[in-house]
Design an enzyme around this catalytic site. Sequence first.
Site, PDB file in Angstrom:
ATOM      1  N   ARG A 157      65.584  55.325 -16.009  1.00 62.12           N
ATOM      2  CA  ARG A 157      64.704  54.574 -15.112  1.00 62.12           C
ATOM      3  C   ARG A 157      65.511  54.043 -13.938  1.00 62.12           C
ATOM      4  NH1 ARG A 157      59.803  53.393 -17.596  1.00 62.12           N
ATOM      5  NH2 ARG A 157      59.754  53.537 -19.878  1.00 62.12           N
ATOM      6  N   GLY A 182      56.075  59.581 -14.132  1.00 56.91           N
ATOM      7  CA  GLY A 182      54.903  58.769 -13.855  1.00 56.91           C
ATOM      8  C   GLY A 182      54.750  58.435 -12.389  1.00 56.91           C
ATOM      9  N   ASP A 183      53.961  57.399 -12.114  1.00 55.46           N
ATOM     10  CA  ASP A 183      53.671  57.075 -10.716  1.00 55.46           C
ATOM     11  C   ASP A 183      54.925  56.633  -9.967  1.00 55.46           C
ATOM     12  OD1 ASP A 183      53.621  54.774 -12.373  1.00 55.46           O
ATOM     13  OD2 ASP A 183      52.578  53.636 -10.823  1.00 55.46           O
ATOM     14  N   ASP A 213      50.074  56.464 -20.866  1.00 57.52           N
ATOM     15  CA  ASP A 213      48.958  55.536 -20.706  1.00 57.52           C
ATOM     16  C   ASP A 213      47.748  56.154 -20.010  1.00 57.52           C
ATOM     17  OD1 ASP A 213      50.630  53.700 -21.831  1.00 57.52           O
ATOM     18  OD2 ASP A 213      51.038  52.587 -19.986  1.00 57.52           O
ATOM     19  N   MET A 256      50.340  51.350 -26.870  1.00 56.49           N
ATOM     20  CA  MET A 256      50.795  51.377 -25.487  1.00 56.49           C
ATOM     21  C   MET A 256      49.605  51.244 -24.535  1.00 56.49           C
ATOM     22  SD  MET A 256      53.875  54.160 -25.473  1.00 56.49           S
ATOM     23  CE  MET A 256      55.519  53.620 -25.945  1.00 56.49           C
ATOM     24  N   ARG A 367      55.327  57.783 -28.782  1.00 58.34           N
ATOM     25  CA  ARG A 367      55.819  58.427 -27.565  1.00 58.34           C
ATOM     26  C   ARG A 367      56.914  59.455 -27.838  1.00 58.34           C
ATOM     27  NH1 ARG A 367      59.595  54.747 -23.701  1.00 58.34           N
ATOM     28  NH2 ARG A 367      61.508  54.886 -24.895  1.00 58.34           N
TER      29      ARG A 367
END
Length: 445
Positions: A157, A182-183, A213, A256, A367
Amino acid sequence: MHTRSFRFEPLSPEDTEIRTLGLASVESPLQLERYIDEDDSIFVEVYRDARYCARDGEGAAQPVVFEHAGPREKLFFDPSKTKCAVVTCGGLCPGLNNVIRSIVLEAHHFYGVPAVFGVRYGLAGFIPEHGYNFEELTPRSVGDIHEFGGTMLGSSRGPQSPEEIVDALERMNIGILFMIGGDGTMRAASKVQQEIADRDARIAVVGVPKTIDNDISFVAKTFGFDTAVQKATEAIRCAHTEALGGPNGIGVVKLMGRNAGFIAAEACLALRDVNFVLVPEEPFDLHGSGGLLDALEKRLADRGHAVIVVAEGAGQDMFKDIHGTDASGNVRLGDIGSMLCAEIKKYFQERETEITLKYIDPSYIIRSVPANSADGIYCGFLGAHSVHAAMSGRTGMVVSKWNGRFVHIPFSLITRGKKSINTRSNYWRAVLEATGQPLSLRCSE
């Protein structure tokens, strides 16, 4: 019932246009009877919903469409001279290895590219000071990775310099970069693509949207979501069994869902053994007449057991001392599951009522598992269509599925906002009917 209000900017046809690196003039090596024709492409309507419609001069709604995905007869890149790179970013999600494998197999077997490189440990793998080497991916090396959860490339990350990322791409003579995430990853991909454009370089950036999600804007469903729901129902089934096994049994399951409760809602619909589902989109009160604890007490008096499913982002207004963000820029969350269990115990102790409380948090199990069959098929198409798009010179876009068709969606829409449950919709009504919970869990006092 309390509802959240959402504001959407109407789309224009220009909002869905896909950028290209230049004229596609190379003959495709694919042996197909039909390609997607550039002049007669199939288009898919975004929504029959005024929120997303363009308006003509008289204010009438105009359909907004996405470009249909698929192989093109003419390519921008010469496959025999094109190197590709794949990177996975952010948290783990079922199906990551499936997408990697699909990209590698499509690029090698059908386009004949000379090399596909895997970038180790997310965007940090591009930065020399971290010391992570690129790994060449071959059909042999990815042959069975879909049988395992996680990502064979590792992940990380946090932001990295777009300039350094593009420097690394140029040093390695990479023509196509596939970014899976992801976004936040899509925002990073957009910055990388803009840096490439500023340098007038000929490198395509294609994203594969990933979040367990299912909350990425303009993506109908993200890969891994089906698997997550399947595993979540297993946890709920266990909680229901535990609740039945003791006096005033209560099973609490935390799932989640930082900003959207799709996993919790969908798992409740799948199993229909849940009595209360708590999601970020619908605030609730713990105490007072009409609050959750009051409703739970009535449920136990009526049936002798209860199951509560709570998304991790629900009830965050109750935490006043949680501040800051994580490495991905996400707001830190309070532990709603532990807090909920503590408040339930305290409430019934004060009333001298015996309860049997069991708490299950399967988040990291969910996950980390391999993708199920449905997600495996979906990931296969996402990877293959991403390669088709990139080889034709398309850039600054992701592949997703709308109305049964795979389509191209520009980064600008993916990064526009997050998707969440509309608590005024028929979908949410179905969730409430499946649980039997009150329309609102807000205190009436």
